[in-house]
Each structure stands twice: as C-alpha cells, then as structure tokens.
Design a protein around this motif. Structure first.
Motif, PDB file in Angstrom:
ATOM      1  N   GLY A  30      42.561  42.295  36.784  1.00 24.66           N
ATOM      2  CA  GLY A  30      43.608  42.690  37.709  1.00 24.66           C
ATOM      3  C   GLY A  30      43.958  44.165  37.706  1.00 24.66           C
ATOM      4  O   GLY A  30      44.775  44.601  38.520  1.00 24.66           O
ATOM      5  N   GLN A  31      43.360  44.946  36.823  1.00 21.20           N
ATOM      6  CA  GLN A  31      43.709  46.360  36.723  1.00 21.20           C
ATOM      7  C   GLN A  31      42.908  47.201  37.707  1.00 21.20           C
ATOM      8  O   GLN A  31      41.901  46.772  38.261  1.00 21.20           O
ATOM      9  CB  GLN A  31      43.489  46.864  35.288  1.00 21.20           C
ATOM     10  N   ILE A  32      43.392  48.437  37.921  1.00 18.57           N
ATOM     11  CA  ILE A  32      42.706  49.395  38.774  1.00 18.57           C
ATOM     12  C   ILE A  32      41.728  50.186  37.910  1.00 18.57           C
ATOM     13  O   ILE A  32      42.089  50.668  36.832  1.00 18.57           O
ATOM     14  CB  ILE A  32      43.692  50.353  39.457  1.00 18.57           C
ATOM     15  N   SER A  33      40.498  50.323  38.384  1.00 20.18           N
ATOM     16  CA  SER A  33      39.491  50.985  37.558  1.00 20.18           C
ATOM     17  C   SER A  33      38.531  51.785  38.430  1.00 20.18           C
ATOM     18  O   SER A  33      38.486  51.639  39.650  1.00 20.18           O
ATOM     19  CB  SER A  33      38.703  49.952  36.742  1.00 20.18           C
ATOM     20  N   GLU A  54      33.695  40.522  40.530  1.00 17.65           N
ATOM     21  CA  GLU A  54      34.263  41.638  39.774  1.00 17.65           C
ATOM     22  C   GLU A  54      35.317  42.423  40.543  1.00 17.65           C
ATOM     23  O   GLU A  54      36.264  42.936  39.943  1.00 17.65           O
ATOM     24  CB  GLU A  54      33.153  42.608  39.350  1.00 17.65           C
ATOM     25  N   VAL A  55      35.158  42.534  41.857  1.00 13.14           N
ATOM     26  CA  VAL A  55      35.994  43.439  42.648  1.00 13.14           C
ATOM     27  C   VAL A  55      36.877  42.636  43.600  1.00 13.14           C
ATOM     28  O   VAL A  55      36.376  41.947  44.498  1.00 13.14           O
ATOM     29  CB  VAL A  55      35.123  44.439  43.437  1.00 13.14           C
ATOM     30  N   ALA A  56      38.188  42.744  43.400  1.00  6.32           N
ATOM     31  CA  ALA A  56      39.132  42.070  44.292  1.00  6.32           C
ATOM     32  C   ALA A  56      39.483  42.936  45.492  1.00  6.32           C
ATOM     33  O   ALA A  56      39.778  42.419  46.569  1.00  6.32           O
ATOM     34  CB  ALA A  56      40.400  41.702  43.524  1.00  6.32           C
ATOM     35  N   GLU A  57      39.458  44.265  45.309  1.00 13.49           N
ATOM     36  CA  GLU A  57      39.845  45.177  46.389  1.00 13.49           C
ATOM     37  C   GLU A  57      39.196  46.528  46.156  1.00 13.49           C
ATOM     38  O   GLU A  57      39.078  46.987  45.014  1.00 13.49           O
ATOM     39  CB  GLU A  57      41.370  45.332  46.440  1.00 13.49           C
ATOM     40  N   ILE A  58      38.786  47.170  47.236  1.00 14.26           N
ATOM     41  CA  ILE A  58      38.301  48.545  47.197  1.00 14.26           C
ATOM     42  C   ILE A  58      39.428  49.464  47.649  1.00 14.26           C
ATOM     43  O   ILE A  58      40.083  49.215  48.663  1.00 14.26           O
ATOM     44  CB  ILE A  58      37.070  48.722  48.088  1.00 14.26           C
ATOM     45  N   HIS A  60      37.992  61.893  49.245  1.00 12.91           N
ATOM     46  CA  HIS A  60      38.498  60.653  48.650  1.00 12.91           C
ATOM     47  C   HIS A  60      37.620  60.270  47.463  1.00 12.91           C
ATOM     48  O   HIS A  60      36.497  60.752  47.324  1.00 12.91           O
ATOM     49  CB  HIS A  60      38.460  59.508  49.671  1.00 12.91           C
ATOM     50  N   LEU A  61      38.143  59.404  46.634  1.00 17.29           N
ATOM     51  CA  LEU A  61      37.327  58.780  45.601  1.00 17.29           C
ATOM     52  C   LEU A  61      37.603  57.287  45.619  1.00 17.29           C
ATOM     53  O   LEU A  61      38.661  56.846  46.071  1.00 17.29           O
ATOM     54  CB  LEU A  61      37.590  59.388  44.223  1.00 17.29           C
ATOM     55  N   VAL A  62      36.643  56.516  45.136  1.00 16.27           N
ATOM     56  CA  VAL A  62      36.778  55.064  45.207  1.00 16.27           C
ATOM     57  C   VAL A  62      37.269  54.506  43.876  1.00 16.27           C
ATOM     58  O   VAL A  62      36.808  54.893  42.801  1.00 16.27           O
ATOM     59  CB  VAL A  62      35.440  54.403  45.613  1.00 16.27           C
ATOM     60  N   LEU A  63      38.249  53.625  43.981  1.00 17.60           N
ATOM     61  CA  LEU A  63      38.720  52.829  42.854  1.00 17.60           C
ATOM     62  C   LEU A  63      38.567  51.360  43.231  1.00 17.60           C
ATOM     63  O   LEU A  63      38.452  51.020  44.404  1.00 17.60           O
ATOM     64  CB  LEU A  63      40.191  53.123  42.538  1.00 17.60           C
ATOM     65  N   THR A  64      38.582  50.505  42.237  1.00 18.49           N
ATOM     66  CA  THR A  64      38.531  49.071  42.505  1.00 18.49           C
ATOM     67  C   THR A  64      39.656  48.371  41.761  1.00 18.49           C
ATOM     68  O   THR A  64      40.083  48.817  40.692  1.00 18.49           O
ATOM     69  CB  THR A  64      37.189  48.453  42.065  1.00 18.49           C
ATOM     70  N   GLN A  65      40.139  47.291  42.351  1.00 15.87           N
ATOM     71  CA  GLN A  65      41.019  46.396  41.604  1.00 15.87           C
ATOM     72  C   GLN A  65      40.154  45.254  41.093  1.00 15.87           C
ATOM     73  O   GLN A  65      39.469  44.576  41.857  1.00 15.87           O
ATOM     74  CB  GLN A  65      42.148  45.860  42.474  1.00 15.87           C
ATOM     75  N   ARG A  66      40.176  45.074  39.791  1.00 15.26           N
ATOM     76  CA  ARG A  66      39.338  44.059  39.174  1.00 15.26           C
ATOM     77  C   ARG A  66      39.910  42.670  39.463  1.00 15.26           C
ATOM     78  O   ARG A  66      41.125  42.496  39.614  1.00 15.26           O
ATOM     79  CB  ARG A  66      39.262  44.302  37.665  1.00 15.26           C
ATOM     80  N   THR A  67      39.046  41.688  39.538  1.00 18.57           N
ATOM     81  CA  THR A  67      39.503  40.325  39.787  1.00 18.57           C
ATOM     82  C   THR A  67      40.270  39.795  38.581  1.00 18.57           C
ATOM     83  O   THR A  67      40.104  40.264  37.451  1.00 18.57           O
ATOM     84  CB  THR A  67      38.311  39.397  40.081  1.00 18.57           C
ATOM     85  N   THR A  68      41.102  38.814  38.818  1.00 19.75           N
ATOM     86  CA  THR A  68      41.916  38.239  37.742  1.00 19.75           C
ATOM     87  C   THR A  68      41.117  37.287  36.858  1.00 19.75           C
ATOM     88  O   THR A  68      41.631  36.820  35.843  1.00 19.75           O
ATOM     89  CB  THR A  68      43.118  37.485  38.332  1.00 19.75           C
ATOM     90  N   ALA A  77      28.957  52.193  52.877  1.00 15.25           N
ATOM     91  CA  ALA A  77      29.350  50.865  53.356  1.00 15.25           C
ATOM     92  C   ALA A  77      29.417  49.951  52.133  1.00 15.25           C
ATOM     93  O   ALA A  77      28.456  49.255  51.800  1.00 15.25           O
ATOM     94  CB  ALA A  77      28.340  50.348  54.369  1.00 15.25           C
ATOM     95  N   PHE A  78      30.548  49.977  51.469  1.00 12.13           N
ATOM     96  CA  PHE A  78      30.681  49.278  50.200  1.00 12.13           C
ATOM     97  C   PHE A  78      30.464  47.771  50.380  1.00 12.13           C
ATOM     98  O   PHE A  78      30.946  47.159  51.338  1.00 12.13           O
ATOM     99  CB  PHE A  78      32.065  49.512  49.595  1.00 12.13           C
ATOM    100  N   VAL A  79      29.741  47.191  49.432  1.00 10.02           N
ATOM    101  CA  VAL A  79      29.545  45.743  49.374  1.00 10.02           C
ATOM    102  C   VAL A  79      30.041  45.290  48.005  1.00 10.02           C
ATOM    103  O   VAL A  79      29.288  45.278  47.028  1.00 10.02           O
ATOM    104  CB  VAL A  79      28.070  45.359  49.571  1.00 10.02           C
TER     105      VAL A  79
END
Length: 204
Positions: A42-45, A114-118, A27-35, A107-109
């Motif tokens: 709000g974009q995926i990065s 900045e991060v709305a979702e992992i 797997h690889l990790v992406l984040t959804q940026r906060t609005t 264990a992502f924190v």
C-alpha cells in the motif's frame, strides 16, 4: 527513477482551462503498491526490486524491475546517473537509485499483482516547501513524527522520500529545510557506499 515530460495537471487533475492541455513539464513516475504484497504493501514507491544474480549489475536490476512493474522497454531510456544509496533498517535493504530519462511519457502497463496505481509526480512540486508535511504516526504502539511529501491524497515517506530529497538538494543546493524523512524504524538515511551491504563483486 524515471523522468519524462508530461502536461501539468491542475489541483483537481484537470489538464488546463477550456480543456486545453498545459505545456509539458518534467515528471517522474511513482507507484502505489498493492495491499497484497508482503513488504511495504500500500505504500508509495519508485519502480525497483531485489537484485538477482542473473542481473549481473544493480543497473540491470533497476531496468528489469521497471520493465516488469511498468512495462517500460529499457532500450527507450537514457541513463543520466546514479544517486546515493539509501538504507532501510526494517527490511535490511540497501537501495541503489538510478536516474533515467525518456523524451515522452511511456505507455505504462502496470503489473496488477504489484502496482495498484501509477502516479505522475511533477518534479517542480518537490521544490515547493509547502509540499513537505509532518504528522505523528503510530508504529506498533510507538508514536513517531513522520515527515513526508504530499501529492493530493498520497503521502510519500521513508526511503522513497529520502531518495526524492536527494533530487531536491541537487536542483536546489541551498535548501536547508528538507526534512530527514525517517523510516518505520526511525532511520533517517545513513548513506551507504556501494559495497557496504551488497557484494563488492556486483558492479553498479
């Protein structure tokens, strides 16, 4: 770009039949940026951010930003290499992607500002042609066809998708159907040699 083994989830997010976890898969990790962020809200990065002089190198920038955004200790990562830089026309940024590996999911924190979702993205998903979709989007009154990777409700487009497409072509060099993944200004990823848009004194 951070890779790690993690159990594959089913189409609805379940971990397997009868509650059993499935075998680990890359797997690889992406984040959804906060609005609330000023740029690309709000974009995926991918984890990352702007180079600071104190960093001394673009690699140290990547490690610092990954730690700040996701709480990942750089000492736990093994660097695998660097991908080709990507250019974002709208913000005049050049992105320097690095690939690192860790033998277990951190264990992502997430940084709440900045991060709305992992997002744990299965690497194999990128190799499925059906994952790439195309829609017509409106950009400040102008319609533009946009290609993106779809993962559940997420649409991964622009520079993030172009970086992921480099992984696709490395894993499957024979692919001829990988989309250009145009950005908001219509750019399709003019590849930039290191030093083209950042100071040559900055080492990779």
């Amino acid at each position: 770009m951070l890779l790690y083994p993690y159990p594959l989830a089913g189409p609805d997010g379940e971990t397997g039949p009868d509650g059993q976890t499935s075998p680990d898969a890359p797997h690889l990790v992406l984040t959804q940026r906060t609005t609330t962020l000023r740029r690309h809200s709000g974009q995926i990065s991918l984890p990352g951010g702007r180079y600071d002089l104190e960093d001394g190198s673009l690699l140290r920038t990547a490690l610092r930003e990954t730690q700040e955004e996701l709480g990942v200790n750089p000492a736990s990562l093994t660097l695998w290499g660097r991908l080709e830089p990507e250019h974002i026309v709208a913000t005049h940024y050049a992105l320097a992607p690095f690939v690192a590996y860790t033998p277990r999911r951190p264990a992502f924190v997430p940084a709440p500002a900045e991060v709305a979702e992992i997002i744990d993205l299965p690497l194999a998903l990128l190799l499925e042609p059906a994952t790439i979709e195309e829609e017509v989007w409106d950009f400040q009154g102008a319609e533009r066809r946009v290609s993106f990777f779809r993962y559940h409700e997420h649409k991964i487009w622009g520079a993030t998708a172009r970086i992921l497409s480099q992984i696709v072509l490395l894993l499957d060099p024979g692919r001829t159907d990988v989309a250009p993944f145009a950005g908001a200004s219509g750019e399709t990823g003019r590849r930039l040699p290191p030093g083209d848009t950042w100071p040559r004194s900055v080492s990779p």
